[in-house]
Scaffold this motif. Structure first.
Motif, PDB file in Angstrom:
ATOM      1  N   ASN A 213       0.832  -1.287  -0.671  1.00  0.00           N
ATOM      2  CA  ASN A 213       0.196  -0.034  -0.089  1.00  0.00           C
ATOM      3  C   ASN A 213       0.738   1.371  -0.199  1.00  0.00           C
ATOM      4  N   ILE A 214       2.002   0.960   0.718  1.00  0.00           N
ATOM      5  CA  ILE A 214       2.903   2.464   0.210  1.00  0.00           C
ATOM      6  C   ILE A 214       3.285   2.678  -0.378  1.00  0.00           C
ATOM      7  N   VAL A 215       4.110   1.621  -0.996  1.00  0.00           N
ATOM      8  CA  VAL A 215       4.384   1.772  -2.499  1.00  0.00           C
ATOM      9  C   VAL A 215       3.791   2.569  -3.165  1.00  0.00           C
ATOM     10  N   ASP A 216       2.354   1.962  -3.753  1.00  0.00           N
ATOM     11  CA  ASP A 216       1.616   1.912  -4.358  1.00  0.00           C
ATOM     12  C   ASP A 216       0.700   3.331  -4.016  1.00  0.00           C
ATOM     13  N   SER A 217       1.047   3.838  -2.709  1.00  0.00           N
ATOM     14  CA  SER A 217       0.339   5.456  -2.513  1.00  0.00           C
ATOM     15  C   SER A 217       1.662   6.473  -2.340  1.00  0.00           C
ATOM     16  N   ILE A 218       2.902   5.557  -3.272  1.00  0.00           N
ATOM     17  CA  ILE A 218       3.571   6.772  -2.215  1.00  0.00           C
ATOM     18  C   ILE A 218       3.212   8.331  -2.938  1.00  0.00           C
ATOM     19  N   ASN A 219       2.907   8.634  -3.983  1.00  0.00           N
ATOM     20  CA  ASN A 219       2.264   9.830  -4.757  1.00  0.00           C
ATOM     21  C   ASN A 219       2.013  10.429  -3.647  1.00  0.00           C
ATOM     22  N   VAL A 220       0.446  10.061  -3.145  1.00  0.00           N
ATOM     23  CA  VAL A 220      -0.603  10.917  -2.674  1.00  0.00           C
ATOM     24  C   VAL A 220       0.328  10.854  -0.705  1.00  0.00           C
ATOM     25  N   ILE A 221       1.230   9.811  -0.534  1.00  0.00           N
ATOM     26  CA  ILE A 221       1.366  10.300   0.813  1.00  0.00           C
ATOM     27  C   ILE A 221       2.585  11.193   0.710  1.00  0.00           C
ATOM     28  N   LYS A 222       3.097  11.449  -0.121  1.00  0.00           N
ATOM     29  CA  LYS A 222       4.311  12.569  -0.410  1.00  0.00           C
ATOM     30  C   LYS A 222       3.474  13.560  -0.647  1.00  0.00           C
ATOM     31  N   SER A 223       3.011  13.819  -1.817  1.00  0.00           N
ATOM     32  CA  SER A 223       2.006  14.928  -1.951  1.00  0.00           C
ATOM     33  C   SER A 223       1.475  15.648  -0.034  1.00  0.00           C
ATOM     34  N   PHE A 224       0.641  15.117   0.586  1.00  0.00           N
ATOM     35  CA  PHE A 224       0.086  15.162   1.827  1.00  0.00           C
ATOM     36  C   PHE A 224       0.848  15.451   2.875  1.00  0.00           C
ATOM     37  N   ASN A 225       2.679  14.509   2.619  1.00  0.00           N
ATOM     38  CA  ASN A 225       3.165  14.478   3.694  1.00  0.00           C
ATOM     39  C   ASN A 225       2.716  13.887   5.118  1.00  0.00           C
ATOM     40  N   ARG A 226       2.518  13.517   4.906  1.00  0.00           N
ATOM     41  CA  ARG A 226       2.410  11.418   5.441  1.00  0.00           C
ATOM     42  C   ARG A 226       2.916  10.945   5.861  1.00  0.00           C
ATOM     43  N   GLU A 227       4.206  11.203   5.502  1.00  0.00           N
ATOM     44  CA  GLU A 227       5.130  10.130   5.865  1.00  0.00           C
ATOM     45  C   GLU A 227       5.198   9.355   6.940  1.00  0.00           C
ATOM     46  N   ILE A 228       5.027  10.500   8.564  1.00  0.00           N
ATOM     47  CA  ILE A 228       5.241  10.575   9.997  1.00  0.00           C
ATOM     48  C   ILE A 228       4.361   9.119   9.806  1.00  0.00           C
ATOM     49  N   ILE A 229       3.563   9.625   9.871  1.00  0.00           N
ATOM     50  CA  ILE A 229       1.986   8.705   9.685  1.00  0.00           C
ATOM     51  C   ILE A 229       1.943   7.437   9.405  1.00  0.00           C
ATOM     52  N   GLU A 230       2.357   7.180   8.221  1.00  0.00           N
ATOM     53  CA  GLU A 230       2.273   5.551   7.683  1.00  0.00           C
ATOM     54  C   GLU A 230       4.293   5.374   8.750  1.00  0.00           C
TER      55      GLU A 230
END
Length: 598
Positions: A213-230
């Motif tokens: 899920n992280i790999v598939d959603s990496i663009n969304v994760i980074k665009s929302f700065n949600r690295e820490i949450i993940e």
């Protein structure tokens, strides 16, 4: 799953290699006999040397004894080296073949499943992948442990025990008495760890799915700065895995210590008993027999010392084999198929009183009635979630309705041979999968036996040819390196290459720019002729070109008719067209066009 169930499931994969099994067993017996040589030689050597003590022996006599010992032991080692090599080689060869067959069997099985299987949360991609990978790995290790490690050890132990009993019944009885105690402790350990191991399987599947899920959603994760949450989500799972591992290791080390102590008790008892029998001059008991029995007891308990590692692997196999063979033995999820294969499909679909819900319980269609005529362009329109794509999924036999009937050319769709049906349907989705490989290989997916010239022609029809030729490796370039819009054209090229009588287009130009959309529309317009075409699109130009429109809302057909008729009804279709026109700013565009021509 217990050990007997595990071997029952593995046996069909081992049977094709029974010749390797026989060879391995023969070599196992030979190596087991060879392992007894040291104890026998030591027994005879100690007694022979002891007999020389206190006599007027010559060094020639001592040298002769030592020479015989050296020749026998070194010769045994040469033979054992060759036998062990063959045993390991053929055993490993069998393990590799079984691993290959297990992997291929489960892949073939997964490919035969209906779409509903993959819609279940328990069968998410990462979880299924972990179930397969861990299953194949642990089961193949079990084959290796049995034929390469465990079987030789237990064969040697059995022979050593027989020799102990043959030399002295009482010493043999002491050696034998340790074994059930050790296995009882091991059984207790298995019961204690079983629940934790099953939890570990679940954690590993969730971990694998989380990484995917992280790999598939990496663009969304980074665009929302949600690295820490993940990261925190994964850390919580990692902590659960760590706690489980620590508990498992703690219990394993405790029982390992207990078993080591039991083993040492056995050794001490053997030494005390044999020494006592020598001191009372028991018939047949000599100083050499003390060493003889101690060495044989070491061989008897050798499997027990190895059993801890093998035990862990086997218990992993018992847990992971459950998930693996659940997939392999799952026959109720196999995609159904009829046998009907007409010479030609006209392409008339009829849906009568169709209800459908997805496996997660979401109701998608309710009492749907519609007719799709051949040589007619039919559009399905509606807001997101209205059930448009579900209709296409049902017509392509990806799912079956809970109630109602779907007919194709007057025959129930369930009676059609599924493979034959899909050979006659071309499907272009909003987001199409690009396989790992070249552009040519991805286009050829639409027709495996296509020539290069046919592939080039399909690329030209989908307006991707010029862009391909600009690439350094042209058609040999990796398809995954293309942009989203270019990949969409590759998917459309597949459909041109397949050239089926029925075409389903689900937002075929969603990823394309305006110019590319116009180019593809012209190509699609050309291929639409003399076919059954169903199109799902929010593009006004594609909808308004349709001959028949079905407007869906909340899983029901609310309106139907040609574009003009249905628009005049003033329902959901009119709302969609008006909203699309406003979003495109049609009025301003028209003024711009007028001013440019005046």
């Amino acid at each position: 799953m217990d050990i007997f169930g595990l071997f029952k499931n593995i046996s069909p994969f081992v049977k094709p290699y029974r010749s390797l099994v026989i060879i391995t067993l023969i070599l196992t017996l030979i190596s087991s006999l060879m392992l007894q040589v040291n104890a026998i030689v030591l027994d005879k050597a100690v007694d022979a040397i002891n007999a020389l003590l206190g006599t007027d022996f010559t060094w020639h006599q001592a040298a002769r004894i030592l020479t015989i010992i050296s020749v026998v032991l070194l010769g045994k080692e040469v033979v054992l080296t060759g036998v062990t090599f063959g045993q390991n080689y053929f055993g490993e060869k069998m393990r590799i073949y079984v691993s290959r067959d297990l992997s291929q069997s489960v892949i073939d099985k997964v490919l035969s499943f209906k779409m509903a299987y993959f819609s279940s949360e328990d069968n998410a991609t990462g979880k299924v992948q972990a179930r397969i990978d861990q299953g194949v790995s642990s089961i193949s290790r079990t084959v290796q442990n049995f034929f390469i490690d465990l079987l030789p050890l237990f064969t040697s132990a059995l022979l050593a025990l027989i020799l102990m009993f043959a030399a002295n019944f009482y010493v043999g009885l002491v050696g034998l008495s340790v074994v059930p105690v050790y296995f009882w402790i091991t059984w207790r350990q298995a019961r204690r760890l079983k629940g934790w191991r099953r939890e570990m399987r679940s954690y590993r599947e969730s971990k694998s799915q989380g990484i995917k899920n992280i790999v598939d959603s990496i663009n969304v994760i980074k665009s929302f700065n949600r690295e820490i949450i993940e990261s925190k989500k994964q850390l919580e799972l990692q902590n659960q895995v760590t706690d489980n591992q620590l508990k498992t290791r703690q219990v394993s080390f405790y029982y390992a210590g207990v078993k080591s102590f039991v083993k040492q008790i056995g050794t001490v008892l053997i030494i005390i008993l044999t020494s006592y029998l020598v001191l009372i001059e028991y018939p047949g008991m000599t100083i050499g027999k003390i060493m003889y029995h101690v060495m044989l007891f070491g061989i008897v308990i050798s499997p027990i010392t190895q059993l801890q590692r093998i035990f862990d692997d086997v218990n992993d196999a018992l847990i992971y084999a459950e998930g693996f063979f659940d997939i392999l033995n799952c026959n109720d999820q196999i995609e159904p198929s009829g046998t009907y294969r007409p010479e030609k499909i006209r392409g008339k679909f009829e849906m009568k009183d169709v209800d459908f819900s997805y496996p997660n319980g979401n109701k998608a269609l309710t009492d749907v009635n519609l007719t799709i005529e051949p040589d007619v362009i039919t559009a399905l329109v509606g807001l997101s979630g209205a059930g448009k794509s579900t209709v296409v999924n049902l017509l392509d036999k990806f799912y079956e309705p809970q109630s109602g009937t779907i007919l194709l050319d007057g025959v129930d769709l369930r009676e059609y041979d599924t493979q034959y049906l899909r050979d006659n349907i071309g499907l272009v989705l909003q987001k199409n999968h690009i396989f790992d490989g070249t552009i040519e290989e991805n286009i050829r997916y639409g027709k495996p036996d296509a020539t290069h010239e046919e592939i080039v022609e399909a690329a030209k029809k989908s307006y991707i040819y010029d862009q391909i030729m600009e690439l350094p490796n042209q058609f040999e370039s990796k398809a995954s390196d293309l942009s989203g819009g270019q990949q969409q054209r590759i998917a459309i090229a597949r459909m041109f290459l397949k050239n089926p009588p029925i075409i389903f287009l689900d937002e075929p130009t969603a990823s394309l720019d305006a110019i590319a959309t116009e180019q593809i529309k012209n190509s699609i317009d050309a291929i639409k002729k003399d076919r059954t075409v169903i199109i799902i699109s929010h593009n006004i130009s594609q909808i308004i070109d349709s001959d028949m429109i079905y407007a869906l809302q909340h899983g029901r057909v609310e309106e139907s008719g040609n574009p003009d008729e249905i628009y005049k009804k003033g329902g959901i279709y009119k709302d969609i067209i008006d909203a699309s026109a406003r979003s495109l700013n049609i009025g301003k565009i028209a003024k711009t066009l007028e001013s440019s021509t005046s």
